[in-house]
Every structure is written in C-alpha cells, then in structure tokens.
Motif scaffolding. Structure first.
Motif, mmCIF file in Angstrom:
data_model
loop_
_atom_site.group_PDB
_atom_site.id
_atom_site.type_symbol
_atom_site.label_atom_id
_atom_site.label_comp_id
_atom_site.label_asym_id
_atom_site.label_seq_id
_atom_site.Cartn_x
_atom_site.Cartn_y
_atom_site.Cartn_z
ATOM 1 N N TRP A 48 -6.379 -9.330 -17.836
ATOM 2 C CA TRP A 48 -6.411 -8.747 -19.172
ATOM 3 C C TRP A 48 -5.617 -7.448 -19.260
ATOM 4 C CZ3 TRP A 48 -7.991 -3.820 -19.795
ATOM 5 C CH2 TRP A 48 -8.737 -3.262 -18.760
ATOM 6 N N TYR A 49 -5.587 -6.671 -18.198
ATOM 7 C CA TYR A 49 -4.954 -5.346 -18.260
ATOM 8 C C TYR A 49 -3.438 -5.388 -18.174
ATOM 9 C CZ TYR A 49 -4.872 -5.663 -13.155
ATOM 10 O OH TYR A 49 -4.656 -6.074 -11.874
ATOM 11 N N HIS A 50 -2.845 -6.585 -18.084
ATOM 12 C CA HIS A 50 -1.381 -6.640 -17.971
ATOM 13 C C HIS A 50 -0.697 -5.971 -19.161
ATOM 14 C CE1 HIS A 50 -1.886 -10.243 -20.482
ATOM 15 N NE2 HIS A 50 -0.644 -10.049 -20.855
ATOM 16 N N THR A 51 -1.346 -5.967 -20.323
ATOM 17 C CA THR A 51 -0.742 -5.302 -21.479
ATOM 18 C C THR A 51 -0.880 -3.781 -21.381
ATOM 19 O OG1 THR A 51 -2.790 -5.555 -22.749
ATOM 20 C CG2 THR A 51 -1.107 -7.260 -23.027
ATOM 21 N N ASP A 52 -1.833 -3.310 -20.575
ATOM 22 C CA ASP A 52 -2.053 -1.873 -20.377
ATOM 23 C C ASP A 52 -1.551 -1.401 -19.015
ATOM 24 O OD1 ASP A 52 -3.342 -1.664 -22.838
ATOM 25 O OD2 ASP A 52 -5.295 -2.132 -21.960
ATOM 26 N N LEU A 78 -13.353 3.620 -15.046
ATOM 27 C CA LEU A 78 -14.144 3.292 -16.231
ATOM 28 C C LEU A 78 -13.341 2.463 -17.227
ATOM 29 C CD1 LEU A 78 -16.151 6.591 -16.783
ATOM 30 C CD2 LEU A 78 -17.008 4.387 -15.961
ATOM 31 N N SER A 79 -12.075 2.755 -17.354
ATOM 32 C CA SER A 79 -11.215 1.977 -18.233
ATOM 33 C C SER A 79 -11.133 0.526 -17.751
ATOM 34 C CB SER A 79 -9.819 2.601 -18.278
ATOM 35 O OG SER A 79 -8.926 1.795 -18.988
ATOM 36 N N LEU A 80 -10.940 0.345 -16.448
ATOM 37 C CA LEU A 80 -10.887 -1.001 -15.888
ATOM 38 C C LEU A 80 -12.223 -1.717 -16.033
ATOM 39 C CD1 LEU A 80 -8.750 -0.317 -12.710
ATOM 40 C CD2 LEU A 80 -8.141 -1.840 -14.591
ATOM 41 N N LEU A 81 -13.301 -0.999 -15.810
ATOM 42 C CA LEU A 81 -14.626 -1.597 -15.932
ATOM 43 C C LEU A 81 -14.908 -2.017 -17.370
ATOM 44 C CD1 LEU A 81 -17.322 -2.359 -14.645
ATOM 45 C CD2 LEU A 81 -18.075 -0.006 -15.050
ATOM 46 N N LEU A 110 -1.953 2.354 -17.164
ATOM 47 C CA LEU A 110 -2.762 2.508 -15.948
ATOM 48 C C LEU A 110 -1.914 3.075 -14.812
ATOM 49 C CD1 LEU A 110 -4.867 -0.775 -16.010
ATOM 50 C CD2 LEU A 110 -5.753 1.558 -16.156
ATOM 51 N N GLN A 111 -0.715 2.553 -14.666
ATOM 52 C CA GLN A 111 0.161 3.052 -13.610
ATOM 53 C C GLN A 111 0.534 4.515 -13.840
ATOM 54 O OE1 GLN A 111 3.164 -0.059 -13.633
ATOM 55 N NE2 GLN A 111 2.374 -0.813 -11.684
ATOM 56 N N LYS A 112 0.730 4.887 -15.089
ATOM 57 C CA LYS A 112 1.049 6.279 -15.402
ATOM 58 C C LYS A 112 -0.103 7.192 -14.994
ATOM 59 C CE LYS A 112 2.401 9.241 -19.268
ATOM 60 N NZ LYS A 112 2.685 9.292 -20.706
ATOM 61 N N ARG A 113 -1.322 6.779 -15.307
ATOM 62 C CA ARG A 113 -2.493 7.580 -14.934
ATOM 63 C C ARG A 113 -2.631 7.673 -13.419
ATOM 64 N NH1 ARG A 113 -7.382 5.775 -18.853
ATOM 65 N NH2 ARG A 113 -8.209 7.818 -18.305
ATOM 66 N N LEU A 114 -2.376 6.566 -12.727
ATOM 67 C CA LEU A 114 -2.481 6.578 -11.265
ATOM 68 C C LEU A 114 -1.373 7.416 -10.632
ATOM 69 C CD1 LEU A 114 -3.545 2.878 -10.703
ATOM 70 C CD2 LEU A 114 -4.921 4.932 -10.245
ATOM 71 N N ARG A 115 -0.191 7.417 -11.218
ATOM 72 C CA ARG A 115 0.881 8.288 -10.707
ATOM 73 C C ARG A 115 0.503 9.760 -10.884
ATOM 74 N NH1 ARG A 115 4.235 4.135 -12.777
ATOM 75 N NH2 ARG A 115 4.431 5.196 -14.777
ATOM 76 N N ARG A 116 -0.192 10.058 -11.983
ATOM 77 C CA ARG A 116 -0.662 11.425 -12.202
ATOM 78 C C ARG A 116 -1.665 11.821 -11.113
ATOM 79 N NH1 ARG A 116 -2.712 11.264 -17.474
ATOM 80 N NH2 ARG A 116 -0.554 11.094 -18.120
ATOM 81 N N VAL A 117 -2.570 10.908 -10.780
ATOM 82 C CA VAL A 117 -3.540 11.172 -9.703
ATOM 83 C C VAL A 117 -2.806 11.356 -8.382
ATOM 84 C CG1 VAL A 117 -5.460 10.210 -8.367
ATOM 85 C CG2 VAL A 117 -5.437 9.968 -10.857
ATOM 86 N N GLU A 118 -1.819 10.522 -8.149
ATOM 87 C CA GLU A 118 -1.029 10.636 -6.926
ATOM 88 C C GLU A 118 -0.379 12.023 -6.842
ATOM 89 O OE1 GLU A 118 2.437 8.071 -4.626
ATOM 90 O OE2 GLU A 118 2.339 8.017 -6.817
#
Length: 95
Positions: A5-9, A56-59, A13-21
């Motif tokens: 389902w998250y393929h459209t988002d 939480l977004s994924l959940l 999600l990757q942008k947020r994870l890059r920020r965490v990185e």
C-alpha cells in the motif's frame, strides 16, 4: 515483486528516513567532536521521535489497508493480520 500500500507514499517515507539518517550522522559527528552529553542526548531523542513517526505512519497504513482488506475478505487471514499488527505494536511500545 509485491507492491504494498505504501508504494504511493514511498518517496515521502524515504525522505523521512534520509532525514533520520542525517540525524544519526550528526550524532556520530557530535560524539567525534566531544559535544556536550546533554546536547547529544537531545539529538538522540529527536532521532527516536522521527523514527517513531515513520513507524506510526507505516502502522496506520497497515491497519487501514492490510488489516482492513483481510477483515473484509474474512477467514483466518483477518485474525492473522490482527495478530501481526498487535505484535508490531507491542514491539514499538517496548522500544
């Protein structure tokens, strides 16, 4: 390849994870530069909150899509998806 389902988002999600990185790289830099320990702890807290937001977004999406679809279809799959989500919530709460 399965498309979830998250393929459209995915990009968000990757942008947020890059920020965490980037936050984690900043933490490494802070330790290497002998930054004040409270400042490092503050940044660790921020990185943890950012990862929790992604989780939480994924959940939320999993419940709205995967669990809801399984429930609509009925059968054992619905119970399995609910258990899977419940286990994921338990892991998030423990972390």
């Amino acid at each position: 390849m399965t498309e979830y389902w998250y393929h459209t988002d995915r990009e968000a999600l990757q942008k947020r994870l890059r920020r965490v990185e980037g936050q984690v790289r900043g933490l490494q830099r802070m330790v290497g530069e002998d930054a004040y320990c409270i400042d490092i702890l503050t940044q660790i807290s921020a990185a943890n909150r950012a990862l929790q937001a992604v989780a939480l977004s994924l959940l939320e999406g999993h419940l709205a899509h995967c669990v809801a679809e399984a429930a609509a279809d009925g059968g054992a799959e619905a119970a399995a998806k609910v258990k899977e989500a419940s286990d994921a919530i338990a892991r998030l709460v423990r972390s």
